[in-house]
Design a protein around this motif. Sequence first.
Motif: not given
Length: 86
Positions: A16-29
Amino acid sequence: MGLLSSLFTLPLAPVRGVIWLGEVIQDQVEQQLHDPADIRRELDELEAAAAAGRLSEAEHRAAQQQLLNRLIRPPDDPPAGRSDSR
């Protein structure tokens, strides 16, 4: 029941932490991808490349249209072929 479910799902916490981090990175990109200042800078670079003769007229128009599409399309609108299942 909340305690038991928490104990059983605890091994999934890193996932779940990795998924959350991926979503944060995607939003920034996506924010950077649709930033008007970045698009304007890229348009200026494109114009300079066309003026220097490094791009054909067709390449210049196609690249310019891609940049303008990025500017016009809202960041929340998923691109064609992609469904957002959040």
